[in-house]
Design a protein around this motif. Structure first.
Motif, PDB file in Angstrom:
ATOM      1  N   ALA A  47       0.842  -1.199   0.000  1.00 50.16           N
ATOM      2  CA  ALA A  47       0.000   0.000   0.000  1.00 50.16           C
ATOM      3  C   ALA A  47       0.878   1.250   0.000  1.00 50.16           C
ATOM      4  CB  ALA A  47      -0.893  -0.011   1.219  1.00 50.16           C
ATOM      5  N   ASN A  48       0.336   2.335  -0.544  1.00 53.42           N
ATOM      6  CA  ASN A  48       1.085   3.588  -0.600  1.00 53.42           C
ATOM      7  C   ASN A  48       1.038   4.349   0.712  1.00 53.42           C
ATOM      8  OD1 ASN A  48       1.780   3.153  -3.238  1.00 53.42           O
ATOM      9  ND2 ASN A  48       0.009   4.238  -4.045  1.00 53.42           N
ATOM     10  N   GLU A  49       0.150   3.975   1.592  1.00 55.60           N
ATOM     11  CA  GLU A  49       0.016   4.667   2.861  1.00 55.60           C
ATOM     12  C   GLU A  49       0.318   3.703   4.007  1.00 55.60           C
ATOM     13  OE1 GLU A  49      -4.652   3.876   2.448  1.00 55.60           O
ATOM     14  OE2 GLU A  49      -3.586   5.384   1.368  1.00 55.60           O
ATOM     15  N   PRO A  50       0.711   4.226   5.166  1.00 55.13           N
ATOM     16  CA  PRO A  50       1.008   3.348   6.299  1.00 55.13           C
ATOM     17  C   PRO A  50      -0.258   2.627   6.783  1.00 55.13           C
ATOM     18  CG  PRO A  50       1.645   5.619   6.768  1.00 55.13           C
ATOM     19  CD  PRO A  50       0.972   5.612   5.452  1.00 55.13           C
ATOM     20  N   THR A  51      -0.064   1.418   7.231  1.00 57.27           N
ATOM     21  CA  THR A  51      -1.179   0.644   7.767  1.00 57.27           C
ATOM     22  C   THR A  51      -1.239   0.829   9.280  1.00 57.27           C
ATOM     23  OG1 THR A  51       0.171  -1.330   8.105  1.00 57.27           O
ATOM     24  CG2 THR A  51      -0.902  -1.086   5.946  1.00 57.27           C
ATOM     25  N   ARG A  52      -2.253   0.248   9.867  1.00 63.12           N
ATOM     26  CA  ARG A  52      -2.422   0.326  11.325  1.00 63.12           C
ATOM     27  C   ARG A  52      -1.218  -0.292  12.041  1.00 63.12           C
ATOM     28  NH1 ARG A  52      -7.300  -0.749  14.943  1.00 63.12           N
ATOM     29  NH2 ARG A  52      -6.396  -1.874  16.669  1.00 63.12           N
ATOM     30  N   PHE A  53      -0.703  -1.379  11.510  1.00 63.10           N
ATOM     31  CA  PHE A  53       0.430  -2.041  12.156  1.00 63.10           C
ATOM     32  C   PHE A  53       1.715  -1.219  12.017  1.00 63.10           C
ATOM     33  CE2 PHE A  53      -2.535  -5.546  11.482  1.00 63.10           C
ATOM     34  CZ  PHE A  53      -2.634  -5.979  12.791  1.00 63.10           C
ATOM     35  N   ASP A  54       1.839  -0.439  10.974  1.00 61.59           N
ATOM     36  CA  ASP A  54       2.980   0.473  10.867  1.00 61.59           C
ATOM     37  C   ASP A  54       2.963   1.487  12.004  1.00 61.59           C
ATOM     38  OD1 ASP A  54       3.897  -0.763   8.549  1.00 61.59           O
ATOM     39  OD2 ASP A  54       2.718   0.554   7.253  1.00 61.59           O
ATOM     40  N   TYR A  55       1.777   1.995  12.305  1.00 57.60           N
ATOM     41  CA  TYR A  55       1.648   2.940  13.417  1.00 57.60           C
ATOM     42  C   TYR A  55       1.942   2.272  14.753  1.00 57.60           C
ATOM     43  CZ  TYR A  55      -0.426   6.285  10.188  1.00 57.60           C
ATOM     44  OH  TYR A  55      -0.647   7.148   9.160  1.00 57.60           O
ATOM     45  N   LEU A  56       1.466   1.039  14.926  1.00 58.00           N
ATOM     46  CA  LEU A  56       1.751   0.319  16.165  1.00 58.00           C
ATOM     47  C   LEU A  56       3.248   0.093  16.340  1.00 58.00           C
ATOM     48  CD1 LEU A  56      -1.058  -2.399  16.226  1.00 58.00           C
ATOM     49  CD2 LEU A  56      -0.812  -0.452  17.750  1.00 58.00           C
ATOM     50  N   LEU A  57       3.932  -0.300  15.282  1.00 56.08           N
ATOM     51  CA  LEU A  57       5.376  -0.504  15.372  1.00 56.08           C
ATOM     52  C   LEU A  57       6.107   0.797  15.666  1.00 56.08           C
ATOM     53  CD1 LEU A  57       5.949  -3.021  12.453  1.00 56.08           C
ATOM     54  CD2 LEU A  57       6.121  -3.467  14.908  1.00 56.08           C
ATOM     55  N   ALA A  58       5.625   1.903  15.120  1.00 55.78           N
ATOM     56  CA  ALA A  58       6.243   3.198  15.392  1.00 55.78           C
ATOM     57  C   ALA A  58       6.075   3.583  16.856  1.00 55.78           C
ATOM     58  CB  ALA A  58       5.641   4.273  14.491  1.00 55.78           C
ATOM     59  N   VAL A  59       4.884   3.371  17.410  1.00 59.75           N
ATOM     60  CA  VAL A  59       4.650   3.691  18.821  1.00 59.75           C
ATOM     61  C   VAL A  59       5.496   2.797  19.721  1.00 59.75           C
ATOM     62  CG1 VAL A  59       2.907   3.656  20.652  1.00 59.75           C
ATOM     63  CG2 VAL A  59       2.363   4.648  18.432  1.00 59.75           C
ATOM     64  N   MET A  60       5.625   1.533  19.354  1.00 61.37           N
ATOM     65  CA  MET A  60       6.464   0.630  20.141  1.00 61.37           C
ATOM     66  C   MET A  60       7.919   1.080  20.123  1.00 61.37           C
ATOM     67  SD  MET A  60       4.809  -2.999  19.009  1.00 61.37           S
ATOM     68  CE  MET A  60       6.057  -3.987  19.800  1.00 61.37           C
ATOM     69  N   GLY A  61       8.416   1.462  18.971  1.00 62.22           N
ATOM     70  CA  GLY A  61       9.798   1.931  18.872  1.00 62.22           C
ATOM     71  C   GLY A  61      10.032   3.210  19.638  1.00 62.22           C
ATOM     72  N   VAL A  62       9.077   4.133  19.582  1.00 65.53           N
ATOM     73  CA  VAL A  62       9.212   5.394  20.317  1.00 65.53           C
ATOM     74  C   VAL A  62       9.196   5.137  21.816  1.00 65.53           C
ATOM     75  CG1 VAL A  62       8.008   7.559  20.844  1.00 65.53           C
ATOM     76  CG2 VAL A  62       8.315   6.852  18.481  1.00 65.53           C
ATOM     77  N   SER A  63       8.353   4.230  22.283  1.00 68.23           N
ATOM     78  CA  SER A  63       8.310   3.953  23.722  1.00 68.23           C
ATOM     79  C   SER A  63       9.622   3.332  24.199  1.00 68.23           C
ATOM     80  CB  SER A  63       7.134   3.051  24.064  1.00 68.23           C
ATOM     81  OG  SER A  63       7.308   1.765  23.540  1.00 68.23           O
ATOM     82  N   LEU A  64      10.214   2.455  23.398  1.00 66.29           N
ATOM     83  CA  LEU A  64      11.497   1.859  23.783  1.00 66.29           C
ATOM     84  C   LEU A  64      12.618   2.895  23.764  1.00 66.29           C
ATOM     85  CD1 LEU A  64      11.267  -1.517  21.866  1.00 66.29           C
ATOM     86  CD2 LEU A  64      11.111  -1.168  24.329  1.00 66.29           C
ATOM     87  N   ALA A  65      12.613   3.761  22.761  1.00 68.47           N
ATOM     88  CA  ALA A  65      13.654   4.791  22.673  1.00 68.47           C
ATOM     89  C   ALA A  65      13.524   5.809  23.796  1.00 68.47           C
ATOM     90  CB  ALA A  65      13.577   5.482  21.314  1.00 68.47           C
ATOM     91  N   CYS A  66      12.308   6.217  24.104  1.00 73.42           N
ATOM     92  CA  CYS A  66      12.102   7.190  25.187  1.00 73.42           C
ATOM     93  C   CYS A  66      12.509   6.606  26.533  1.00 73.42           C
ATOM     94  CB  CYS A  66      10.656   7.645  25.228  1.00 73.42           C
ATOM     95  SG  CYS A  66      10.207   8.735  23.874  1.00 73.42           S
ATOM     96  N   ALA A  67      12.234   5.334  26.745  1.00 71.10           N
ATOM     97  CA  ALA A  67      12.638   4.701  28.000  1.00 71.10           C
ATOM     98  C   ALA A  67      14.158   4.655  28.117  1.00 71.10           C
ATOM     99  CB  ALA A  67      12.063   3.295  28.081  1.00 71.10           C
ATOM    100  N   ALA A  68      14.835   4.368  27.039  1.00 68.16           N
ATOM    101  CA  ALA A  68      16.304   4.339  27.078  1.00 68.16           C
ATOM    102  C   ALA A  68      16.869   5.730  27.347  1.00 68.16           C
ATOM    103  CB  ALA A  68      16.847   3.798  25.766  1.00 68.16           C
ATOM    104  N   VAL A  69      16.315   6.745  26.703  1.00 67.70           N
ATOM    105  CA  VAL A  69      16.782   8.117  26.929  1.00 67.70           C
ATOM    106  C   VAL A  69      16.493   8.536  28.364  1.00 67.70           C
ATOM    107  CG1 VAL A  69      16.366  10.528  26.276  1.00 67.70           C
ATOM    108  CG2 VAL A  69      16.648   8.788  24.517  1.00 67.70           C
TER     109      VAL A  69
END
Length: 58
Positions: free
Chosen positions: A3-25
């Protein structure tokens, strides 16, 4: 064909990555031990995964 646009799971993976990065910082920049901050970030990321998966089926 992808698909040309992000899917729901793309958003979930992004939120998961941000939460892990913020916790490390947070662990590096504060007095909270890194292993505790990383554990909290992992729990938050797992919660996002479970909540997103259950939301797909409900």
């Amino acid at each position: 064909m992808p698909a040309n646009e992000p899917t729901r799971f793309d958003y979930l993976l992004a939120v998961m990555g941000v939460s892990l990065a913020c916790a490390a910082v947070l662990g590096v920049l504060s007095s909270v031990p890194v292993h505790l901050a990383a554990s909290a970030g992992s729990i938050l990321a797992a919660g996002v995964l479970v909540g997103g998966t259950l939301g797909e089926y409900l």
